[in-house]
Each structure stands twice: as C-alpha cells, then as structure tokens.
Design a protein around this motif. Structure first.
Motif, PDB file in Angstrom:
ATOM      1  N   UNK A  87      69.628  44.873  26.044  1.00 41.00           N
ATOM      2  CA  UNK A  87      70.400  43.648  26.327  1.00 41.00           C
ATOM      3  C   UNK A  87      71.892  43.870  26.083  1.00 41.00           C
ATOM      4  N   UNK A 114      73.419  46.062  28.738  1.00 42.48           N
ATOM      5  CA  UNK A 114      73.651  45.357  30.003  1.00 42.48           C
ATOM      6  C   UNK A 114      74.900  44.477  29.941  1.00 42.48           C
ATOM      7  N   UNK A 168      86.375  25.460  20.571  1.00 41.78           N
ATOM      8  CA  UNK A 168      85.237  24.583  20.902  1.00 41.78           C
ATOM      9  C   UNK A 168      83.938  25.366  21.046  1.00 41.78           C
ATOM     10  N   UNK A 200      82.405  25.596  17.615  1.00 39.01           N
ATOM     11  CA  UNK A 200      81.857  24.288  17.230  1.00 39.01           C
ATOM     12  C   UNK A 200      80.553  24.034  17.991  1.00 39.01           C
ATOM     13  N   UNK A 201      80.565  24.320  19.296  1.00 38.94           N
ATOM     14  CA  UNK A 201      79.389  23.972  20.104  1.00 38.94           C
ATOM     15  C   UNK A 201      78.177  24.844  19.771  1.00 38.94           C
ATOM     16  N   UNK A 226      74.849  23.252  18.035  1.00 40.16           N
ATOM     17  CA  UNK A 226      73.630  23.332  18.836  1.00 40.16           C
ATOM     18  C   UNK A 226      72.462  23.801  17.975  1.00 40.16           C
ATOM     19  N   UNK A 261      69.261  32.054  21.962  1.00 44.18           N
ATOM     20  CA  UNK A 261      70.434  31.540  22.669  1.00 44.18           C
ATOM     21  C   UNK A 261      71.705  31.798  21.849  1.00 44.18           C
ATOM     22  N   UNK A 307      72.514  35.445  22.203  1.00 43.43           N
ATOM     23  CA  UNK A 307      72.990  35.760  23.549  1.00 43.43           C
ATOM     24  C   UNK A 307      74.415  35.250  23.753  1.00 43.43           C
ATOM     25  N   UNK A 308      74.690  34.035  23.240  1.00 42.02           N
ATOM     26  CA  UNK A 308      76.035  33.479  23.425  1.00 42.02           C
ATOM     27  C   UNK A 308      77.068  34.291  22.653  1.00 42.02           C
ATOM     28  N   UNK A 332      77.641  37.229  24.754  1.00 40.64           N
ATOM     29  CA  UNK A 332      78.430  36.883  25.948  1.00 40.64           C
ATOM     30  C   UNK A 332      79.897  36.690  25.574  1.00 40.64           C
ATOM     31  N   UNK A 363      63.991  43.089  30.849  1.00 44.04           N
ATOM     32  CA  UNK A 363      65.356  42.836  30.371  1.00 44.04           C
ATOM     33  C   UNK A 363      66.394  43.199  31.434  1.00 44.04           C
ATOM     34  N   UNK A 395      68.117  39.990  32.372  1.00 45.12           N
ATOM     35  CA  UNK A 395      69.211  39.928  31.382  1.00 45.12           C
ATOM     36  C   UNK A 395      70.345  39.032  31.821  1.00 45.12           C
ATOM     37  N   UNK A 419      69.399  35.358  31.860  1.00 49.20           N
ATOM     38  CA  UNK A 419      69.409  34.761  30.520  1.00 49.20           C
ATOM     39  C   UNK A 419      70.839  34.450  30.087  1.00 49.20           C
ATOM     40  N   UNK A 420      71.756  35.375  30.360  1.00 50.33           N
ATOM     41  CA  UNK A 420      73.191  35.157  30.064  1.00 50.33           C
ATOM     42  C   UNK A 420      73.677  33.872  30.726  1.00 50.33           C
ATOM     43  N   UNK A 430      72.128  30.677  29.253  1.00 50.51           N
ATOM     44  CA  UNK A 430      72.738  30.392  27.939  1.00 50.51           C
ATOM     45  C   UNK A 430      74.116  29.776  28.128  1.00 50.51           C
ATOM     46  N   UNK A 431      74.909  30.330  29.054  1.00 51.57           N
ATOM     47  CA  UNK A 431      76.270  29.819  29.280  1.00 51.57           C
ATOM     48  C   UNK A 431      76.273  28.426  29.891  1.00 51.57           C
ATOM     49  N   UNK A 468      73.863  26.169  29.899  1.00 45.93           N
ATOM     50  CA  UNK A 468      73.319  25.143  29.000  1.00 45.93           C
ATOM     51  C   UNK A 468      74.324  24.801  27.895  1.00 45.93           C
ATOM     52  N   UNK A 469      75.373  25.596  27.788  1.00 55.33           N
ATOM     53  CA  UNK A 469      76.379  25.393  26.746  1.00 55.33           C
ATOM     54  C   UNK A 469      77.526  24.511  27.237  1.00 55.33           C
ATOM     55  N   UNK A 519      77.864  20.951  25.777  1.00 58.03           N
ATOM     56  CA  UNK A 519      78.175  21.042  24.349  1.00 58.03           C
ATOM     57  C   UNK A 519      79.609  21.509  24.116  1.00 58.03           C
ATOM     58  N   UNK A 520      80.111  22.344  25.030  1.00 58.10           N
ATOM     59  CA  UNK A 520      81.493  22.820  24.883  1.00 58.10           C
ATOM     60  C   UNK A 520      82.460  21.651  24.997  1.00 58.10           C
ATOM     61  N   UNK A 540      82.027  19.624  21.834  1.00 62.09           N
ATOM     62  CA  UNK A 540      82.610  20.354  20.705  1.00 62.09           C
ATOM     63  C   UNK A 540      84.110  20.304  20.716  1.00 62.09           C
ATOM     64  N   UNK A 573      87.589  24.396  29.954  1.00 61.79           N
ATOM     65  CA  UNK A 573      86.733  25.500  29.488  1.00 61.79           C
ATOM     66  C   UNK A 573      85.397  25.487  30.236  1.00 61.79           C
ATOM     67  N   UNK A 611      85.933  26.888  33.629  1.00 64.50           N
ATOM     68  CA  UNK A 611      86.077  28.357  33.597  1.00 64.50           C
ATOM     69  C   UNK A 611      84.717  29.035  33.428  1.00 64.50           C
ATOM     70  N   UNK A 612      83.881  28.446  32.543  1.00 62.08           N
ATOM     71  CA  UNK A 612      82.553  29.031  32.297  1.00 62.08           C
ATOM     72  C   UNK A 612      81.708  29.005  33.574  1.00 62.08           C
ATOM     73  N   UNK A 633      82.949  31.491  36.104  1.00 59.48           N
ATOM     74  CA  UNK A 633      82.609  32.862  35.702  1.00 59.48           C
ATOM     75  C   UNK A 633      81.187  33.210  36.160  1.00 59.48           C
TER      76      UNK A 633
END
Lengths: 224, 96
Positions: free
Chosen positions: A68, A71, A159, A162-163, A167, A210, A213-214, A217, B18, B22, B25-26, B29-30, B32-33, B36-37, B40, B77, B80-81, B84
């Motif tokens: 992971x 990658x 942020x 914080x997030x 979470x 998660x 992974x974050x 990332x 993976x 992979x 999953x990245x 994760x981004x 779903x965030x 919250x961003x 936050x 933000x 931008x996410x 990306x």
C-alpha cells in the motif's frame, strides 16, 4: 451511565505546574503498547520457512502495508514511511478493539489520542514535504492559485487534522454510547454483543484503516 | 467449517487485491473526508474566533470573520480534494 461523564484523572504537580493525565486513556494505551511489543517479540523470536501463527499475522500486516505504501509513494519513500503506517494501523486497530473486553475501554474514545495521532501525521507529512521540495517551493504552494489564497490553504491543511481526529473519536465514542445505552435499556443477551461486534470490531477496523490511509495520502500529497 | 472453505487457498486470487484496489481505497478515504473537512475547518475557525473575542473583549466580531473564513477555507479544500481525485482518475483512464 456515569462511565461516560466522569473522566478519572491523575494530577501531578511539577515545578508549580499541574499536569493532568486521563487515567483510563493512559493505562489502556500502555496495555496496547505492551500487547504490540509482546506480539513483535513472539513474531520475530523464531523466524522460519515454516512460520508460527504470530509470524503469519505479522507477515500479512507487513506485506500488505508495504504494498500500500509503495503504491501511494515510491519504492524509496515506502521503505522510509511504511514502518510508521504499519505500526499506526496496528496501534489503532488494537485501541479500537480493546473495548470488546470487559473492564477495558478504547483509548481512542478520548479525543486526546486521535488528535495527537493526527498532529503526528500532520507534522510528519509537512516535514517530509519541506524535505522533498525545499522550503521555498513548499511555501509557494500555499500561495496557489493566488497569494491571497494563503490563509484558506493554511486553514484547509489544519482542518485535515481536525477532521481525521474527530472522525475516529466520534465513531468510537458514538459506538460506545450506543452500546452502553442499549445495554442499560434492554436486558437481552443477543443485541449488546451484536452491537459490540458491529461498533468495536467492524467500525473500529474500518476507522483504523481509513485513519491510516488518510495519513498516507496526506504524506503522499505533500511529498509529490 | 464454512469460513475455512470460503477462505482463498494459497496461490488463488485474493479477495482484496492491493495493487488493483489501492487507488480506489485512497479515493474513497479522501471523498468520505470531504464533508468532515468543511466541518473541521469551520470548527477550527470558530474556536480561534471565540478565543480572540474573549481575549480582546469584542462581541462576535472575530467569530463572524473566522466562521466566514472557515466556510471559504473548507469549501476550497473540499474542491481541491475532489479535483485531485478526478484528475487522478482521468490520468488512469488515459493510461489504460
């Protein structure tokens, strides 16, 4: 129900300052660390072609997370960051699973744990960014697309910490509250264990993954 | 036992590849965030504004300014996410 409202603390007076420690969080974190050290010792004690069960689990974690990380970053960077990513996941998953056992509670239920892990990831990501690109280029990225966007970019970066922290904290605390409330309301044998399985094991695993992974990332975004 | 039979044998294709999943999953994760961003960012700015108001004895001035800044910062933000993720997916599609 008072388990959730009262936070047992240890206060230490040092040079006229009051240092307050959350007792449960501290003890549970020590337990998790002890389990991880013991696991590491057992997995690496007798390494062989015919592996023992601990070695199998360790190889699964190491192999999976190395792939992971490779990658997301590149081969050279993966070597550097994969120990952090792998241990972060193992620490978090154990923290989240600890609530399954009676008399034990999840350290991630306390905001201090996820927040400190989030800040750790933030510092490492930005340090790697500065190291990889140089300070000038790193600072210049905050002024994109125009210089007056810098405050918004800075807020966005903070942020993220914080997030991701909230979470993890919210999911684990929410699960704990639901389990506690349902257990107080009903006297069934079936439902509370089912909820524990769902919130502690399933949600705990997903959230640990998660979070890891974050962090990965965010490091890769800074490095690339 | 059922779960033992269902588990893939050595050499068989694993359920979670993976290399193949992979990136997916990245992205999950981004994405779903994103919500919250924004939350936050607003929360962080609210806290700064609240403590500045308390310190400088102004009534709601800094909270207002910082909440607006938080909304703009969070929105930017999130944008931008998302961009990306879309850019990476487009690149992957072109390569394939």
């Amino acid at each position: 129900m008072e388990d959730l409202t009262s936070i047992p603390q240890w206060t230490l007076q040092l040079f006229g300052m009051n240092l307050v420690f959350n007792r449960d969080t501290l003890i549970m974190t020590w337990i998790v660390m002890a389990i991880l050290i013991l696991f590491g010792f057992l997995a690496t004690r007798k390494k062989g072609i015919l592996p023992n069960p601990f070695q199998v689990v360790a190889e699964l974690f190491v192999g999976g997370f190395h792939d992971l990380t490779r990658d997301a970053l590149d081969e050279k960077m993966a070597k550097k960051y994969f120990p952090l990513i792998c241990s972060l996941f193992m620490f978090l998953i154990l923290c989240n699973w600890l609530g399954v056992f009676p008399k034990l509670s999840e350290p991630t239920k306390d905001l201090n744990t996820p927040l400190s892990l989030g800040i750790l990831g933030f510092v490492i990501a930005h340090y790697s960014g500065i190291k990889a690109k140089g300070f000038k280029k790193y600072a210049k990225e905050y002024c994109e697309p125009m210089f007056f966007m810098a405050p918004l970019n800075i807020i966005g970066e903070i942020a993220k910490v914080v997030s991701i922290s909230f979470r993890l904290y919210g999911n684990i605390l929410g699960g704990a509250i639901i389990i506690l409330v349902v257990s107080h309301l009903i006297y069934s044998i079936l439902l509370p264990p089912l909820l524990i399985c769902f919130f502690s094991l399933f949600v705990g695993t997903i959230q640990a993954f998660v979070f890891t992974m974050l962090t990965l990332v965010y490091i890769s975004v800074q490095v690339k | 036992m059922l779960w033992l039979r269902a588990a893939p044998k050595l050499g068989e294709r694993p359920i979670f590849n993976i290399k193949k999943h992979g990136k997916w999953v990245d992205d999950v994760a981004l994405v779903s965030q994103v919500g919250l961003t924004i939350a936050g960012s607003i929360l962080f700015c609210f806290a700064i504004g609240y403590y500045l108001d308390k310190w400088l004895h102004t009534k709601g001035l800094f909270i207002t300014i910082f909440i607006l800044l938080g909304i703009a910062g969070g929105g930017y933000t999130a944008y931008r996410q998302i961009m990306e993720v879309t850019r990476d997916t487009d690149k992957q599609n072109k390569d394939a």
